[in-house]
Write a protein that holds these residues in place. Structure first.
Motif, mmCIF file in Angstrom:
data_model
loop_
_atom_site.group_PDB
_atom_site.id
_atom_site.type_symbol
_atom_site.label_atom_id
_atom_site.label_comp_id
_atom_site.label_asym_id
_atom_site.label_seq_id
_atom_site.Cartn_x
_atom_site.Cartn_y
_atom_site.Cartn_z
ATOM 1 N N GLY A 61 63.229 44.972 29.206
ATOM 2 C CA GLY A 61 63.582 43.571 29.382
ATOM 3 C C GLY A 61 64.044 43.221 30.778
ATOM 4 O O GLY A 61 64.494 42.105 31.019
ATOM 5 N N SER B 236 60.328 40.295 36.241
ATOM 6 C CA SER B 236 61.682 39.759 36.064
ATOM 7 C C SER B 236 62.153 38.901 37.230
ATOM 8 O O SER B 236 62.972 38.003 37.053
ATOM 9 N N ARG C 239 65.529 28.677 33.192
ATOM 10 C CA ARG C 239 65.007 30.035 33.097
ATOM 11 C C ARG C 239 66.088 30.957 32.553
ATOM 12 O O ARG C 239 67.282 30.706 32.734
ATOM 13 N N LYS C 240 65.671 32.034 31.863
ATOM 14 C CA LYS C 240 66.614 33.003 31.312
ATOM 15 C C LYS C 240 66.105 34.412 31.557
ATOM 16 O O LYS C 240 64.898 34.649 31.503
ATOM 17 N N PRO C 241 66.997 35.366 31.805
ATOM 18 C CA PRO C 241 66.542 36.759 31.899
ATOM 19 C C PRO C 241 66.009 37.226 30.549
ATOM 20 O O PRO C 241 66.628 36.972 29.511
ATOM 21 N N TYR C 242 64.878 37.898 30.551
ATOM 22 C CA TYR C 242 64.286 38.370 29.299
ATOM 23 C C TYR C 242 65.287 39.222 28.524
ATOM 24 O O TYR C 242 65.393 39.116 27.302
ATOM 25 N N THR C 243 66.023 40.054 29.233
ATOM 26 C CA THR C 243 66.937 40.976 28.572
ATOM 27 C C THR C 243 68.076 40.264 27.865
ATOM 28 O O THR C 243 68.779 40.867 27.059
ATOM 29 N N LEU D 296 67.553 36.999 26.362
ATOM 30 C CA LEU D 296 67.040 35.972 25.466
ATOM 31 C C LEU D 296 67.729 36.092 24.107
ATOM 32 O O LEU D 296 68.050 37.181 23.646
ATOM 33 N N ASP E 197 65.010 31.380 21.452
ATOM 34 C CA ASP E 197 64.355 31.419 22.759
ATOM 35 C C ASP E 197 62.936 31.963 22.625
ATOM 36 O O ASP E 197 62.576 32.615 21.640
ATOM 37 N N ALA F 162 59.637 33.886 25.015
ATOM 38 C CA ALA F 162 59.394 34.695 26.208
ATOM 39 C C ALA F 162 59.094 33.831 27.424
ATOM 40 O O ALA F 162 59.420 34.199 28.554
ATOM 41 N N ALA G 246 61.540 33.235 30.314
ATOM 42 C CA ALA G 246 61.951 34.311 31.210
ATOM 43 C C ALA G 246 61.070 34.468 32.443
ATOM 44 O O ALA G 246 61.444 35.220 33.350
#
Length: 437
Positions: A137, A350, A392-396, A398, A402, A404, A407
């Motif tokens: 992630g 990322s 935006r959000k960091p995948y790790t 989420l 949310d 994908a 991210a």
């Protein structure tokens, strides 16, 4: 699918609905998430992973891997839940500053090996999070301001592809898949081991300082002042806490890659704030990195939300300091930036992450009513911050609800989707947050 069919395919434990321990085996670390899986398979080794993926590809089934389930979403209806906890082993080559770990290894195990050598991996705040799930992630570390995402330190992945073939993936052997795995989630191959760079950590200073709630505004102003000039070696997190049957509290968590004297000088602004309840700052062994925040290490029901913030102006201060917390337990603002914001030609999907702050909101989810109330309060925080929330959000990080797409940039998301369609056209593998959803 029958128990007999699966048992003939793998050597590890196989559980189906109705088996005595099935319900317990299907639970993720976040106990508020229900996982309606078709089966649970605990792989005995990497060969078992290969056998299971081949079985799923042959029978039209889907597999999702989960060492523990910190990031579980519950999007598992009808899938085979693969537990990789038995894929252990930590191999450290200190002269090369490299480690290789199995897919079931947790960060605490790695740091226990590397710390005495003056080295660290890019671990987060919890020692019980798996290296593999976290890294797939992206991986936001205490040291990411200095060294970037954990995923960008990966040298190679041992994987099982969607057709059941094992492979070792590097930047040279398979550039597209290597890029996707370094922060794009677990949608492209099942990882059985990761090899990654270690980084120097001969000295580490850190800990938590706690004050009563009436010092919140002073602490926040100190946080803004410190982070405005902080070197990349210093990470500082601001926290507002409202625990059940306890008075409000405010805290600052710090981790500094350097000597204690330098760390104290950088944080001298905190020493001017009176009424300290506890000051746990001091030299920290790398193996004790998790002691800074002392997060729970046992499974629990929770609901979290993360947002990236473009700044911390007076509007942000008003929202973050004056909005009532309950039933949210904690409002945390992390200073990010540094190496995370840098554009790197060899980076995964990322980054770069140019927002300087990350907001993290956490509450208990003991029942559906409380979970809904926590979600509503989290939504209020995000809504009142308005344009300061980048979207935006960091995948790790989420969370439930949310997707994908939140991210990644549009170009990176399109590339990830192309790779998914090419490498797994029949949908044999599923990540927590599938890129095609």
């Amino acid at each position: 699918m029958t128990n007999t069919e699966l048992r003939s395919a793998v050597r590890g434990q196989v559980l189906l609905p109705g088996d005595d321990t099935f319900e317990q085996a299907a639970k993720p670390w976040n106990l508020s998430v229900h996982q309606p899986v078709a089966a649970v398979v605990e792989a005995a080794d990497a060969a078992d992973v290969t056998a299971l993926v081949r079985y799923a590809a042959r029978t039209g089934l889907t597999v999702t891997a989960q060492p523990s389930g910190h990031g579980a979403t519950g999007d598992t209806d009808g899938v085979i839940l693969l537990r990789t906890g038995r894929l252990g082993g930590v191999q450290v080559r200190p002269d090369e500053r490299v480690a290789k770990v199995g897919a079931g290894v947790k960060w605490g195990e790695v740091l226990a090996e590397t710390g005495p050598l003056g080295l660290t991996g890019l671990a987060g705040s919890s020692p019980v999070v798996s290296v593999t799930g976290y890294t797939l992630g992206g991986g936001l570390s205490w040291f990411s301001r200095r060294y970037g995402f954990a995923a960008d330190s990966v040298r190679s992945f041992d994987v099982v592809l969607a057709d059941g073939e094992p492979a070792t993936v590097t930047a040279g052997s398979d550039p597209d898949l290597f890029w996707a795995l370094r922060g794009g989630g677990g949608d492209f191959a099942l990882v059985t081991a990761i090899e990654f760079d270690l980084h120097p950590a001969p000295d580490l200073y850190g800990g938590r300082v706690i004050w009563p709630g009436h010092r919140t505004r002073e602490v926040f102003e100190a946080f803004r002042e410190i982070t405005a000039e902080a070197p990349d070696e210093l990470s500082v997190w601001f926290n507002r806490f409202q625990f059940p049957q306890a008075p409000p509290m405010v805290a600052v968590d710090v981790a500094f890659l350097g000597e204690e004297g330098d760390g104290r000088a950088l944080l001298a602004r905190l020493d001017k704030i009176d009424d300290v309840i506890a000051d746990k700052r001091g030299p920290v062994p790398v193996a004790s990195l998790g002691s800074i925040t002392d997060e729970p290490t046992d499974p629990a029901p929770g609901r979290s939300r993360a947002e990236l913030l473009t700044g911390l102006d007076d509007t942000a201060a008003e929202v973050l300091l004056d909005t009532p917390l309950e039933p949210v337990l904690a409002v945390q603002v992390r200073h990010v930036g540094g190496a995370l914001a840098a554009a790197r030609p060899d980076a995964g999907p990322s980054g770069p992450m140019t927002e300087p702050y990350l907001l993290y909101l956490l509450g208990l989810a003991l029942n559906p009513e409380l979970s809904a109330a926590v979600g509503e309060r989290q939504e209020r925080f995000a809504g009142e911050l308005g344009a300061l929330v980048s979207g935006r959000k960091p995948y790790t990080m989420l969370g439930r609800g949310d997707r994908a797409a939140a991210a990644f940039s549009e170009g990176d998301l399109a590339r990830l989707r192309d790779i998914k369609r090419a490498r797994d056209p029949r949908g044999v593998l599923r990540a927590n947050f599938p890129v095609l959803s």
